[in-house]
Design an enzyme around this catalytic site. Structure first.
Site, PDB file in Angstrom:
ATOM      1  N   CYS B 150       0.810  -1.225   0.000  1.00 38.59           N
ATOM      2  CA  CYS B 150       0.000   0.000   0.000  1.00 38.59           C
ATOM      3  C   CYS B 150       0.844   1.278   0.000  1.00 38.59           C
ATOM      4  O   CYS B 150       0.453   2.281  -0.591  1.00 38.59           O
ATOM      5  CB  CYS B 150      -0.959   0.004   1.183  1.00 38.59           C
ATOM      6  SG  CYS B 150      -0.237  -0.520   2.741  1.00 38.59           S
ATOM      7  N   HIS B 243      -1.971   6.675   3.603  1.00 35.81           N
ATOM      8  CA  HIS B 243      -0.524   6.641   3.802  1.00 35.81           C
ATOM      9  C   HIS B 243       0.092   7.845   3.111  1.00 35.81           C
ATOM     10  O   HIS B 243      -0.109   8.060   1.921  1.00 35.81           O
ATOM     11  CB  HIS B 243       0.075   5.368   3.178  1.00 35.81           C
ATOM     12  CG  HIS B 243      -0.209   4.110   3.936  1.00 35.81           C
ATOM     13  ND1 HIS B 243      -0.863   4.082   5.138  1.00 35.81           N
ATOM     14  CD2 HIS B 243       0.111   2.814   3.658  1.00 35.81           C
ATOM     15  CE1 HIS B 243      -0.934   2.831   5.573  1.00 35.81           C
ATOM     16  NE2 HIS B 243      -0.373   2.047   4.698  1.00 35.81           N
TER      17      HIS B 243
END
Lengths: 352, 352, 352, 352
Positions: B150, B243
């Protein structure tokens, strides 16, 4: 010391000012006798106007002190701690220094002046030589000594250790900074809860220039800035206290990991500094656990005066990388400035 | 498409599995008909065993589906989405591929196998050529296509734009990653409230190697990894989703800022990819405000499929630096794997 | 409706004002054409002065609107939404009503005036009869209709259901309120991270008096307040959106649990209200899981217009207790006031 | 005390166990010599197996202690502190008591046994008379004394003060409890960030029954529970340490506010208790600021042993309401049990 040294705290009602007050109220050498504030507070009791936000309560002895204006000379004190905002510090601090006051300032206004020491006792105590230059050039009776930006302080301990051992040529740093760094009320909860803000006004430039000055050499009464390329990207994270920095360094001569580790572990300030009342036994501590330092768990090491470092490993791009942590409102602000003052007393710049 | 394509979701009860289920329940092409889970869940109704943690409720139509074991062939489905943990994925996915299933996997187990595509449709659609190699070499009827980590996903869009425009030689990245990246229950609140953890097991190596494979060139049926030095330091922050990566790049030929900006803004995937149902109109968006991207405010751009970039500026050490953000459980996990499956259908690897 | 109704939003730059703007920009009946702000913003473009803090971006169509002063008549609009602070609302709103404007206000200034409706369409639509009284008594062409405090709104749905079924005689409520209830910048992150603040100025009294007015009966052109003892203790918690209330009730006639449950589940507003564009199909939803409602997971039910209730059980002290949740800036503020306006249009108080 | 009393800590690796270890390592009377843990830890060094989560590091002296199984007699110790989970405490604690050990338990298993003291030294020291009953009835050489649930502890100090001054007939409490109350790893960050959970398994019943036992009178060797109706609703909030309770009380004889205030302020435990090493000078402190107590700012009062109360005011429903705060893992758990042990030593139940 027979009698304590009488000191003033400028902007004593703000969050850094409160840290000064809290620390000075139980200091072995200093006694806070004058507290200043903005026009809203002047003439009122400190205990009544301050919106206290730091741990512990308002020191009993200072509750009743009547707040005075920051602009006026604080009278019979031997030392002034300044938590003034940069904008007014640039005007008030020189005026008070001209009037004969010794000033330990946490403000950024004068940090980069060529004749003003930017001081961390364990890092560059020799920069105090600038005080004489400053007095001579400006015709001042007093003087100003400044403390670095709170995030610079977290970086500078490991960098100093590495620079004196090997020479540092490049530094790439990314900070994750606590909300207390923005003062009070500072950061809105609506901005930072479940969030990160990748921008802090002015912070990146401060880290870049202050690092070079702090690691610079002092000769012939001037500082030669250290020839280090520094890149800093500053971020605000939802943490109360404790600035972290993730950084990579390029060292001269590509030393092996064990030597780098050793240089960090062996870092020891001069004995004269270690013996100051606010100095930690070891200002730089290497943590061994693979997931440390962490702000909440490590910021209070050495009563907030220790910079902790961890995760030292090879960096494929620059050589080595690591993580450091500093308590931004203690070592990185009020307590750091008080340590500066202790050094000034020890070296005779302030009469005990 | 007349009838929807029947699909299975492996490890459908975990947090990434839930995202798969949530997205597939309203997908125009796919119909989830088989859900698998661990022995604790097998034989019980999905709606009863799942501890639902993603937004929106459990899709009504799937409440009553009886959970099956992940180890057994899922029967009559044309496609399998795998949210298996890496440890078991490395065993189960090859077995199912050998049995003829097409698998889009979010697990890390096979990502770096030389004959397994590590795919982001907008970045390296040509890597799908590896499917034939994979089948030939392994004698499989089916195949495995993997999605990247990710946090790699957040970096790779701006890196791809810059690599194809100028060539990237070095990348220095520091991530600030959301807690949802660790699954559920994942990170203890006692570890992350008022804190940052400067370590995520295995994450840094994944970013470093996956970046080189994703930007690698595919010829003569194999990937030549891109010759880029990558340094990544991963941190966990108290953010729910999203993120962030702060990174610096060294580009070939020192292009001026305007050209770099332009390369990021002009990045456009092939039309065949842009027209896929889950593809955002523009997968890479440049934000102009100086304090963006921010996880909470920008993670949902393009329904979580857009990577946003901001704070582009000169980096004194490597050339340029910037900040990027990706929704880690959508673009960076389930929705990214679904987009991969859409490309596979569009290119005929999976029969509609 | 052939043409949309032209509306103004007062204090459109604040956080509630932004919610108004965001919702009205895509409303089927209303078209925001005038936005007002403080002197700092007047004369500048909305897109330039607003510090946008609500989800989604600034509506494209309103970016260029020039902000006008809140004090002046907004010209050719048929309806005004007011997000003014209470202090100025008490002066400006009556003046505009006297000038002929219909005003739906979210401010607390006039809520408890005997001739001003405090309205929630599903709860007390008959209170609109006060509009005629208001006009008659005050000689106004226009009128003011107010929305309740955001935390009152979360309590009032279950209380209404119980009051009409059994009669409520006592209510003991403790709220846990989101930071967005304090506006922007509002609560300092230093005050609320890892903390709870057991005090919100003025909030407790509002809950106590507004509850009695909302549940009061309207006859002979005046409201008889409901004879209910209400105790409310308000707390601020580190949650972005969503006010929770934990409350106990004493009901007339000690009905068994099943009947109480049934009264909550059967609560249905009049059809005329259910058909309004912003009205949820069911405004009150009973959640069955033992650990719900939760702010983050349930605040967006029905696009933030549903009040959810859970944990209904016997209370040893008062009879029954339960937990309710309302999205404080949608149902509890801007969206609630818009629903009020929709009812006014449907009933002919505002010309379509 | 010439030599320190040798003590064991059961379940020393959990978060309450760690608090025991941390406090006992610097206790003037006790010396921790045996630490127990689950099978995963048995036979390994404490410093190696513990995942340390409380402030301060692992005490140096205990790093090397080899962890023993909780089920076996701990050998030569005069006192056992138990942080066992309730499920196993109910089996292990009676067995160890039968074998002659004195046990101060933080577990809930035996709290409500009629012959087991549920003790807070400042509240019901006379309940220690049950020890003789317990030994007589069960034929034990040793005995078990229990500490109350952490949230009960926060309520009981003000309730005791009011009950002895006026008589309390009804209590309506809503708690906002810290995540540390759930142990480690305990609450998932995904569940509690930007959220409140209105449910804690078993907590409400504990508060209701323990309150009546703690305030009960002890005569003829048995406790008559106080005839108080208690309603408690428990909530988990994103706070690290510190349980708050918002509660209303109905007092006998409707005393005026000044008397209630006075009763809270004058609360003073017997001198024998005040002189114990862990006892704070005043265990109950009334805070005057209108927005206190707050968990982060007040939990550490008196080194976490002081219960603070604030916001005392009239409650329209029950009479008076207020807010109290207790440090749940210090006074409400480990430190509270240690204070119990100190009382046992002072009264001769444990040989010094």
């Amino acid at each position: 010391m027979k009698d304590k040294i009488r000191v003033a705290v400028l902007a004593a009602t703000g969050s850094v000012g409160q840290r000064f007050v809290s620390l000075l109220a139980r200091h072995p050498w200093f006694e806070p006798v004058v507290l200043t504030g903005s026009s809203r507070s002047v003439g009122r009791r400190y205990g009544e106007v301050v919106r206290w936000v730091v741990p512990g309560g308002i020191p009993e002895a200072l509750q009743e002190v009547v707040v005075r204006p920051s602009e006026e000379p604080p009278g019979d004190v031997a030392l002034i701690f300044s938590a003034l905002p940069a904008a007014v510090a640039g005007e008030i601090e020189p005026r008070l220094a001209a009037q004969g006051y010794a000033i330990c300032s946490n403000a950024s206004a004068l940090r980069m002046e060529p004749d003003v020491p930017l001081l961390i006792p364990e890092v560059n105590p020799d920069h105090l030589a600038l005080i004489d230059v400053q007095r001579r050039q400006r015709g001042w009776q007093g003087f100003v000594v400044t403390s670095p930006n709170c995030s610079t302080t977290g970086l500078i301990f490991p960098l100093k250790a590495l620079h004196q051992a090997f020479g540092v040529s490049r530094v790439h740093a990314v900070t994750m900074q606590a909300i207390s760094g923005a003062g009070y009320p500072g950061v809105s909860a609506l901005d930072i809860l479940d969030n990160v803000i990748p921008y802090i006004a002015g912070e990146e430039a401060k880290i870049e220039v202050e690092t070079r000055k702090l690691l610079g050499t002092c000769d012939q009464d001037q500082i030669s800035q250290a020839p280090i390329l520094v890149s800093a990207q500053a971020n605000r994270v939802p943490v109360l206290d404790g600035h972290m920095a993730v950084f990579s360094v390029q060292l001269t001569g590509q030393p092996p990991l064990a030597q780098v580790l050793d240089a960090l572990q062996r870092f020891t300030p001069p004995k004269a500094v270690r013996d100051l009342p606010s100095a930690p036994r070891r200002p730089l501590v290497l943590l061994k656990q693979q997931d440390r330092p962490q702000p909440r768990r490590d910021r209070d090491l050495g009563e907030g005066m220790v910079v902790s470092v961890g995760r030292l490993q090879a960096c494929p791009v620059l050589g080595y990388r690591m993580v450091s942590l500093v308590h931004n409102t203690l070592r990185g602000a009020a307590a750091g400035a008080i340590l500066n003052a202790e050094l000034l007393v020890a070296q005779g710049y302030i009469a005990a």
